[in-house]
Design a protein around this motif. Structure first.
Motif, PDB file in Angstrom:
ATOM      1  N   LEU A  54      55.132  14.788  18.099  1.00 14.24           N
ATOM      2  CA  LEU A  54      55.322  15.345  16.551  1.00 14.24           C
ATOM      3  C   LEU A  54      55.846  16.059  16.478  1.00 14.24           C
ATOM      4  N   GLU A  55      56.073  16.977  16.654  1.00 14.35           N
ATOM      5  CA  GLU A  55      56.867  18.323  16.571  1.00 14.35           C
ATOM      6  C   GLU A  55      58.712  18.159  17.511  1.00 14.35           C
ATOM      7  N   GLU A  56      58.450  17.220  18.317  1.00 23.92           N
ATOM      8  CA  GLU A  56      60.092  16.934  18.782  1.00 23.92           C
ATOM      9  C   GLU A  56      60.434  15.951  17.880  1.00 23.92           C
ATOM     10  N   ARG A  57      59.748  14.880  17.257  1.00 18.64           N
ATOM     11  CA  ARG A  57      60.322  14.641  15.695  1.00 18.64           C
ATOM     12  C   ARG A  57      60.220  15.221  14.500  1.00 18.64           C
ATOM     13  N   SER A  58      59.842  16.630  14.579  1.00 20.29           N
ATOM     14  CA  SER A  58      60.105  17.109  13.575  1.00 20.29           C
ATOM     15  C   SER A  58      58.886  16.867  12.234  1.00 20.29           C
ATOM     16  N   TYR A  59      57.554  16.759  12.378  1.00 15.52           N
ATOM     17  CA  TYR A  59      56.386  16.232  11.316  1.00 15.52           C
ATOM     18  C   TYR A  59      56.787  17.858  11.537  1.00 15.52           C
ATOM     19  N   ILE A  60      56.007  18.401  12.768  1.00 11.75           N
ATOM     20  CA  ILE A  60      55.081  19.839  12.842  1.00 11.75           C
ATOM     21  C   ILE A  60      55.483  20.965  13.181  1.00 11.75           C
ATOM     22  N   TYR A  61      55.642  22.358  13.375  1.00 17.61           N
ATOM     23  CA  TYR A  61      55.767  23.282  14.145  1.00 17.61           C
ATOM     24  C   TYR A  61      54.806  23.695  14.296  1.00 17.61           C
ATOM     25  N   SER A  62      55.114  24.618  15.363  1.00 19.67           N
ATOM     26  CA  SER A  62      54.317  25.548  16.118  1.00 19.67           C
ATOM     27  C   SER A  62      54.295  26.800  15.796  1.00 19.67           C
ATOM     28  N   VAL A  63      53.255  27.625  15.530  1.00 24.01           N
ATOM     29  CA  VAL A  63      53.912  29.283  15.618  1.00 24.01           C
ATOM     30  C   VAL A  63      52.692  29.786  16.682  1.00 24.01           C
ATOM     31  N   GLN A  64      53.606  30.656  17.656  1.00 23.99           N
ATOM     32  CA  GLN A  64      52.128  30.493  19.015  1.00 23.99           C
ATOM     33  C   GLN A  64      51.146  31.743  18.373  1.00 23.99           C
ATOM     34  N   GLY A  65      49.972  31.406  18.808  1.00 25.44           N
ATOM     35  CA  GLY A  65      49.111  32.125  18.947  1.00 25.44           C
ATOM     36  C   GLY A  65      48.156  31.299  17.229  1.00 25.44           C
ATOM     37  N   LYS A  66      48.796  31.654  16.303  1.00 24.58           N
ATOM     38  CA  LYS A  66      48.388  30.748  15.349  1.00 24.58           C
ATOM     39  C   LYS A  66      47.570  28.940  15.248  1.00 24.58           C
ATOM     40  N   GLY A  67      48.389  27.982  15.710  1.00 25.97           N
ATOM     41  CA  GLY A  67      48.530  26.888  15.882  1.00 25.97           C
ATOM     42  C   GLY A  67      49.515  26.076  14.839  1.00 25.97           C
ATOM     43  N   ARG A  68      49.593  24.921  14.610  1.00 23.77           N
ATOM     44  CA  ARG A  68      50.500  23.960  14.414  1.00 23.77           C
ATOM     45  C   ARG A  68      50.124  23.666  12.510  1.00 23.77           C
ATOM     46  N   TYR A  69      51.940  23.458  13.000  1.00 28.11           N
ATOM     47  CA  TYR A  69      51.564  23.457  11.097  1.00 28.11           C
ATOM     48  C   TYR A  69      53.150  21.812  10.259  1.00 28.11           C
ATOM     49  N   LEU A  70      52.188  21.503   9.203  1.00 29.72           N
ATOM     50  CA  LEU A  70      53.220  20.458   8.863  1.00 29.72           C
ATOM     51  C   LEU A  70      54.541  20.713   7.699  1.00 29.72           C
ATOM     52  N   LYS A  71      55.853  20.761   8.294  1.00 26.90           N
ATOM     53  CA  LYS A  71      56.713  21.141   8.044  1.00 26.90           C
ATOM     54  C   LYS A  71      56.552  20.887   6.309  1.00 26.90           C
ATOM     55  N   GLU A  72      57.714  22.148   5.831  1.00 22.10           N
ATOM     56  CA  GLU A  72      57.746  21.663   4.654  1.00 22.10           C
ATOM     57  C   GLU A  72      58.792  20.277   3.801  1.00 22.10           C
ATOM     58  N   LYS A  73      58.442  19.952   2.783  1.00 23.59           N
ATOM     59  CA  LYS A  73      58.793  19.199   1.573  1.00 23.59           C
ATOM     60  C   LYS A  73      60.881  19.426   1.716  1.00 23.59           C
ATOM     61  N   SER A  74      61.063  18.199   2.469  1.00 23.94           N
ATOM     62  CA  SER A  74      62.642  18.654   2.726  1.00 23.94           C
ATOM     63  C   SER A  74      62.857  18.336   1.157  1.00 23.94           C
ATOM     64  N   ILE A  75      64.817  19.518   1.639  1.00 23.70           N
ATOM     65  CA  ILE A  75      65.271  19.086   0.140  1.00 23.70           C
ATOM     66  C   ILE A  75      66.103  18.045   0.277  1.00 23.70           C
ATOM     67  N   PRO A  76      66.009  17.696  -0.980  1.00 16.80           N
ATOM     68  CA  PRO A  76      66.983  16.895  -1.511  1.00 16.80           C
ATOM     69  C   PRO A  76      68.159  17.406  -1.601  1.00 16.80           C
ATOM     70  N   ILE A  77      69.226  16.593  -0.898  1.00 18.16           N
ATOM     71  CA  ILE A  77      70.829  16.747  -0.691  1.00 18.16           C
ATOM     72  C   ILE A  77      71.739  15.324  -0.954  1.00 18.16           C
ATOM     73  N   GLN A  78      72.467  15.969  -1.687  1.00 20.11           N
ATOM     74  CA  GLN A  78      73.397  14.706  -1.962  1.00 20.11           C
ATOM     75  C   GLN A  78      74.283  14.628  -0.972  1.00 20.11           C
ATOM     76  N   LEU A  79      74.289  13.544   0.011  1.00 20.56           N
ATOM     77  CA  LEU A  79      75.816  12.752   1.096  1.00 20.56           C
ATOM     78  C   LEU A  79      76.775  12.326   0.408  1.00 20.56           C
ATOM     79  N   PRO A  80      77.744  13.247   0.662  1.00 20.16           N
ATOM     80  CA  PRO A  80      79.619  12.516  -0.473  1.00 20.16           C
ATOM     81  C   PRO A  80      79.864  11.692   0.896  1.00 20.16           C
TER      82      PRO A  80
END
Length: 242
Positions: A54-80
């Protein structure tokens, strides 16, 4: 082995389902490995392998000594997708906090596809000019422009300082642009691209390839290849006249 892989898949699928259903919210801390092992009735190593994927797919991230967290909401970007206005101009007009870093200006080996697009002979020199695009200080894309030295004799000297190719072309007296043959595909980042985009190896990249044309002469100015991160942003591909 197949049973272990199945159990990993069950954990991955269930956590992704919780993310989609908003049972896990952006920034939320995930249960510990031990807690998840109890919930899914599996060994801790099975949970760890699932979380690593899940971390490799970038759904979550790790904080050493604290645990794993869900990534923040995606930023909407217009794709030119059109070539009438530069990437920089489009992003600034849309109000994004864009920063561009020039990362390369180098001769490429003969590439039949690129040389044919640029109408360059095998003896001609073609340069790749690379820029890293960041929004809110987050890397969003790597932007490569392939330009023939026959068309722009000083590109070898000028390329390492170029942040906007359109601005450079205007300095050369070209004012109006268009694009043709825009293609979208998906790839995975190389180790170098992982470093530049601050992403993992299993994060898919959206690839946009097109040709930039001088609107007046209809001659090809460059072949463009842009690699967009797919995990941090949502892309609006609605075509407009920006």
């Amino acid at each position: 082995m197949l049973i272990v892989m199945h159990k990993e898949s069950v954990i991955i699928d269930d956590l992704i389902k919780q993310i989609i259903e908003k049972k896990l919210l952006p920034g939320a801390k995930l249960p510990s490995e031990n807690e998840l092992a109890d919930i899914y009735d599996v060994p801790r190593i099975t949970v760890r392998n699932a979380l690593t994927k899940l971390e490799e797919r970038s759904y979550i991230y790790s904080v050493q000594g604290k645990g794993r967290y869900l990534k923040e909401k995606s930023i909407p970007i217009q794709l030119p997708l059109t070539g009438k206005t530069s990437f920089t101009e489009k992003m600034e007009k849309l109000g994004y906090d864009l920063n561009t870093i020039n990362i390369s200006c180098e001769k490429i080996n003969f590439d039949p596809k690129i040389y044919e697009v640029l109408k360059a002979s095998e003896m001609d020199t073609v340069y790749q000019v690379g820029r890293l695009r960041l929004i809110n200080d987050e890397p969003i894309a790597i932007h490569y422009s392939y330009v023939s030295e026959a068309n722009f004799p000083k590109i070898g000297d000028d390329g390492s300082s170029i942040l906007s190719m359109f601005a450079y072309y205007r300095e050369q007296g070209i004012q109006q642009f268009s694009s043709r043959k825009t293609f979208l595909s998906v790839t995975f980042p190389t180790s170098k691209e992982q470093q530049l985009l601050a992403c993992k190896s299993m994060v898919p990249l959206i690839v946009v390839e097109s040709d930039c044309i001088d609107a007046d002469s209809q001659s090809v100015l460059e072949h463009t290849k842009i690699l967009y991160r797919s995990d941090k942003f949502k892309y609006d591909i609605t075509i407009d006249d920006l």
